[in-house]
Write a protein that holds these residues in place. Structure first.
Motif, PDB file in Angstrom:
ATOM      1  N   ARG A 144       0.837  -1.204   0.000  1.00 53.77           N
ATOM      2  CA  ARG A 144       0.000   0.000   0.000  1.00 53.77           C
ATOM      3  C   ARG A 144       0.871   1.253   0.000  1.00 53.77           C
ATOM      4  O   ARG A 144       0.611   2.203  -0.759  1.00 53.77           O
ATOM      5  CB  ARG A 144      -0.938  -0.030   1.211  1.00 53.77           C
ATOM      6  CG  ARG A 144      -1.897   1.147   1.302  1.00 53.77           C
ATOM      7  CD  ARG A 144      -3.092   0.813   2.163  1.00 53.77           C
ATOM      8  NE  ARG A 144      -3.906   1.990   2.482  1.00 53.77           N
ATOM      9  CZ  ARG A 144      -5.163   1.950   2.924  1.00 53.77           C
ATOM     10  NH1 ARG A 144      -5.762   0.790   3.099  1.00 53.77           N
ATOM     11  NH2 ARG A 144      -5.812   3.061   3.184  1.00 53.77           N
ATOM     12  N   GLN A 145       1.920   1.257   0.813  1.00 56.54           N
ATOM     13  CA  GLN A 145       2.807   2.424   0.818  1.00 56.54           C
ATOM     14  C   GLN A 145       3.653   2.487  -0.448  1.00 56.54           C
ATOM     15  O   GLN A 145       3.950   3.573  -0.957  1.00 56.54           O
ATOM     16  CB  GLN A 145       3.715   2.414   2.051  1.00 56.54           C
ATOM     17  CG  GLN A 145       4.564   3.685   2.147  1.00 56.54           C
ATOM     18  CD  GLN A 145       5.334   3.784   3.436  1.00 56.54           C
ATOM     19  OE1 GLN A 145       5.465   2.816   4.186  1.00 56.54           O
ATOM     20  NE2 GLN A 145       5.863   4.970   3.725  1.00 56.54           N
ATOM     21  N   GLU A 146       4.039   1.321  -0.992  1.00 54.53           N
ATOM     22  CA  GLU A 146       4.839   1.304  -2.220  1.00 54.53           C
ATOM     23  C   GLU A 146       4.117   2.008  -3.358  1.00 54.53           C
ATOM     24  O   GLU A 146       4.725   2.766  -4.120  1.00 54.53           O
ATOM     25  CB  GLU A 146       5.159  -0.142  -2.611  1.00 54.53           C
ATOM     26  CG  GLU A 146       5.899  -0.271  -3.945  1.00 54.53           C
ATOM     27  CD  GLU A 146       6.107  -1.713  -4.358  1.00 54.53           C
ATOM     28  OE1 GLU A 146       6.477  -1.951  -5.532  1.00 54.53           O
ATOM     29  OE2 GLU A 146       5.895  -2.631  -3.516  1.00 54.53           O
ATOM     30  N   TRP A 147       2.815   1.797  -3.468  1.00 58.08           N
ATOM     31  CA  TRP A 147       2.081   2.324  -4.624  1.00 58.08           C
ATOM     32  C   TRP A 147       1.345   3.628  -4.336  1.00 58.08           C
ATOM     33  O   TRP A 147       1.013   4.363  -5.254  1.00 58.08           O
ATOM     34  CB  TRP A 147       1.099   1.267  -5.146  1.00 58.08           C
ATOM     35  CG  TRP A 147       1.815   0.106  -5.752  1.00 58.08           C
ATOM     36  CD1 TRP A 147       1.916  -1.155  -5.259  1.00 58.08           C
ATOM     37  CD2 TRP A 147       2.580   0.131  -6.954  1.00 58.08           C
ATOM     38  NE1 TRP A 147       2.690  -1.930  -6.075  1.00 58.08           N
ATOM     39  CE2 TRP A 147       3.111  -1.164  -7.131  1.00 58.08           C
ATOM     40  CE3 TRP A 147       2.880   1.108  -7.906  1.00 58.08           C
ATOM     41  CZ2 TRP A 147       3.910  -1.512  -8.210  1.00 58.08           C
ATOM     42  CZ3 TRP A 147       3.677   0.775  -8.986  1.00 58.08           C
ATOM     43  CH2 TRP A 147       4.184  -0.526  -9.130  1.00 58.08           C
ATOM     44  N   PHE A 148       1.104   3.936  -3.069  1.00 60.21           N
ATOM     45  CA  PHE A 148       0.380   5.167  -2.744  1.00 60.21           C
ATOM     46  C   PHE A 148       1.243   6.205  -2.025  1.00 60.21           C
ATOM     47  O   PHE A 148       0.794   7.335  -1.831  1.00 60.21           O
ATOM     48  CB  PHE A 148      -0.854   4.856  -1.887  1.00 60.21           C
ATOM     49  CG  PHE A 148      -1.927   4.089  -2.611  1.00 60.21           C
ATOM     50  CD1 PHE A 148      -2.938   4.731  -3.295  1.00 60.21           C
ATOM     51  CD2 PHE A 148      -1.912   2.708  -2.621  1.00 60.21           C
ATOM     52  CE1 PHE A 148      -3.925   4.022  -3.967  1.00 60.21           C
ATOM     53  CE2 PHE A 148      -2.891   1.979  -3.278  1.00 60.21           C
ATOM     54  CZ  PHE A 148      -3.895   2.638  -3.963  1.00 60.21           C
ATOM     55  N   GLY A 149       2.469   5.827  -1.651  1.00 58.97           N
ATOM     56  CA  GLY A 149       3.333   6.766  -0.956  1.00 58.97           C
ATOM     57  C   GLY A 149       2.730   7.205   0.363  1.00 58.97           C
ATOM     58  O   GLY A 149       2.105   6.420   1.084  1.00 58.97           O
ATOM     59  N   ASP A 150       2.885   8.489   0.693  1.00 60.17           N
ATOM     60  CA  ASP A 150       2.348   9.006   1.951  1.00 60.17           C
ATOM     61  C   ASP A 150       0.827   8.987   1.999  1.00 60.17           C
ATOM     62  O   ASP A 150       0.231   9.029   3.080  1.00 60.17           O
ATOM     63  CB  ASP A 150       2.848  10.440   2.184  1.00 60.17           C
ATOM     64  CG  ASP A 150       4.340  10.486   2.486  1.00 60.17           C
ATOM     65  OD1 ASP A 150       4.886   9.440   2.895  1.00 60.17           O
ATOM     66  OD2 ASP A 150       4.953  11.555   2.304  1.00 60.17           O
TER      67      ASP A 150
END
Length: 505
Positions: free
Chosen positions: A76-82
């Motif tokens: 989730r963080q890999e593809w959406f960042g912050d």
């Protein structure tokens, strides 16, 4: 089918405690995204990555559930960042950026969840001008929406893809999607993949040969099906052999699912700003959207939003309502619900509306009930006074009703305007009559009748009633449960479902 275990609450609580203990053993760098989520948005950890669902999926193996939960937040963080730590919705203020949301809402890459675990993906509409990351975020969002239905039935998604082409970018997106399903989401592996083709009059040699080649290859994989048909009708029939009803398929695949309305309902239900609907569709036209929406389609979408307004509950009255409460309300008024074939009006009644025959008795039942004012908005109360249930006569069976693909049956129950019901069928204005096939569709068809007929076309409704409905429709004071009450109230009037129609009991 994957067997889902549902232990008692005490066992579930112990499993959750054990899961937390297992998470302590995972290296800090591996669970950094999960730890950040716990610190910044613990409510999203509970709602959008409910640990209990991960345990349920992994048959309550805490180690496997912990690995999957940590991978979910890493991806989730890999593809959406912050933005990963914002809600997964379509508001443009959540995990999906405004550009992501606009692309999804444009329909240029139409992906829909129609029923349960059924996913429709129309590749014939896709353009290759968008970045892979946008497509992957869109897939992530749809996988999020598949968690509950897939866990409930214990099966993975059933994917129906229209059109096919070999494209390196799509291959990368599909590879990442497979990783998300296999390692991150608590979703069983894809149960079936159906590739659908409609033979065109002018096909290239490639377009003609590929489906046949895939059809041969598909025989080696039971979950992979190819449908190479001459028409959408033939295509829909081939889907029926796999227990896929036409109500789950869009019109482009021979079904009845109207993506011009239902897809927008999906957008609105997931937080898409209603005010942006018109702008989004207008920009689609300027880009030559292959869906070729007409102005009528735009009206359908906006009308769908407007029709939802009376359904919105009062925030202070959100308790679920049932037939028992409706009955209690009726008993308070010392009034019984009307019965078929025995309806009369008194001119002393303030809600009196001219009956359809001279003696005031007819084969119809008014929708209005004494309990209406306790459970629905003022607009809905007023609307219900102008509509009635009725049994289809022999003359009605020769007509065609709006939105129906099946003929009307003698004795079938429909709803109609009470003001022009005395007129011959041919002399009534448009949308005066509807035949909902299910109880839960009465609400929506009544709203359509109000908007198209009562507030616009009908020449027999008194002006004061028309004006009243228009004013109340624009009023923003809501109360009630919407279509749930309409369905329950119909049963109090002895209206029941009988196969694919309504009848009086």
């Amino acid at each position: 089918m994957m067997l889902m275990i549902h232990p008692d609450p005490l066992t579930q609580q112990r499993a959750l405690l054990h899961l937390q203990e297992v998470l302590e053993f995972i290296a800090p760098e591996r669970k950094a995204s999960y730890q950040r989520a716990l610190g910044e948005c613990p409510h999203l950890v509970e709602t959008e990555s409910d640990p209990l669902k991960f345990l349920q999926f992994e048959q309550y193996n805490s180690w496997s559930a912990a690995e999957r939960l940590v991978t979910y937040w890493n991806k989730r963080q890999e593809w959406f960042g912050d933005r990963a730590f914002l809600p997964m919705n379509l508001s443009g203020q959540g995990a999906l950026s405004e550009d992501d949301v606009n692309y999804m809402a444009s329909g240029l890459e139409l992906m829909m969840i129609t029923t349960g675990n059924i996913v429709i993906y129309d590749r014939t509409l896709t353009k290759d001008t968008v970045e892979d990351s946008v497509r992957i975020r869109m897939r992530f969002f749809f996988l999020q929406k598949l968690i509950d239905p897939c866990l409930q039935i214990g099966k993975g998604p059933r994917v129906f893809i229209r059109g096919f082409s070999i494209n390196l970018a799509r291959t990368r997106v599909n590879h990442e999607t497979r990783i998300l399903i296999e390692q991150a989401f608590p979703i069983p592996k894809i149960e079936e993949v159906h590739l659908a083709y409609i033979r065109e009059k002018h096909q290239t040699l490639w377009e003609y040969i590929v489906p046949f080649g895939l059809q041969q290859i598909a025989g080696l994989a039971s979950q992979f099906k190819v449908h190479n048909c001459d028409s959408v009708e033939e295509l829909a029939e081939s889907f029926e052999r796999y227990n896929i009803s036409r109500s789950s398929l869009p019109v482009a695949l021979g079904g009845y699912y109207n993506d011009n309305v239902n897809f927008v309902r999906f957008l609105l239900d997931n937080g898409y700003p209603a005010a942006k609907l018109g702008d989004s569709l207008a920009s689609n036209k300027s880009r030559n959207n292959p869906r070729k929406r007409t102005q009528d389609h735009l009206n359908n979408l906006v009308d769908n939003f407007i029709s939802r307004a009376p359904e919105l509950p009062n925030l202070e009255d959100s308790e679920p309502l049932g037939l028992r409460k409706y009955l209690q309300s009726l008993l308070k008024t010392n009034s019984d619900p009307p019965t078929p074939r025995q309806v009369e009006h008194s001119t002393e009644d303030p809600n009196y509306i001219q009956p359809i025959t001279g003696d005031g008795t007819y084969l119809a039942v008014p929708l209005a009930l004494p309990s209406d004012e306790d459970f629905v908005s003022e607009y809905q109360c007023a609307l219900r006074q102008h509509i009635e249930y009725f049994e289809a006569t022999k003359d009605d069976t020769t007509s065609s009703a709006r939105g129906r693909n099946k003929p009307i049956v003698l004795g079938q129950v429909g709803i109609r305007c009470r003001h022009c019901a005395h007129l011959p069928r041919q002399l009534r204005c448009k949308a005066a009559t509807y035949y909902p096939t299910k109880l839960d569709r009465i609400y929506q068809t009544a709203l359509n009748l109000a908007r198209i007929h009562l507030m616009d076309a009908c020449q027999d409704i008194p002006l004061k009633y028309r004006q009243q409905l228009r004013e109340l429709c624009t009023c923003k004071s809501f109360m009630g449960t919407g279509k749930e009450y309409w369905s329950d109230a119909a049963q109090l009037c002895d209206v029941v479902e009988d196969q694919d129609m309504l009848r009086f009991r």
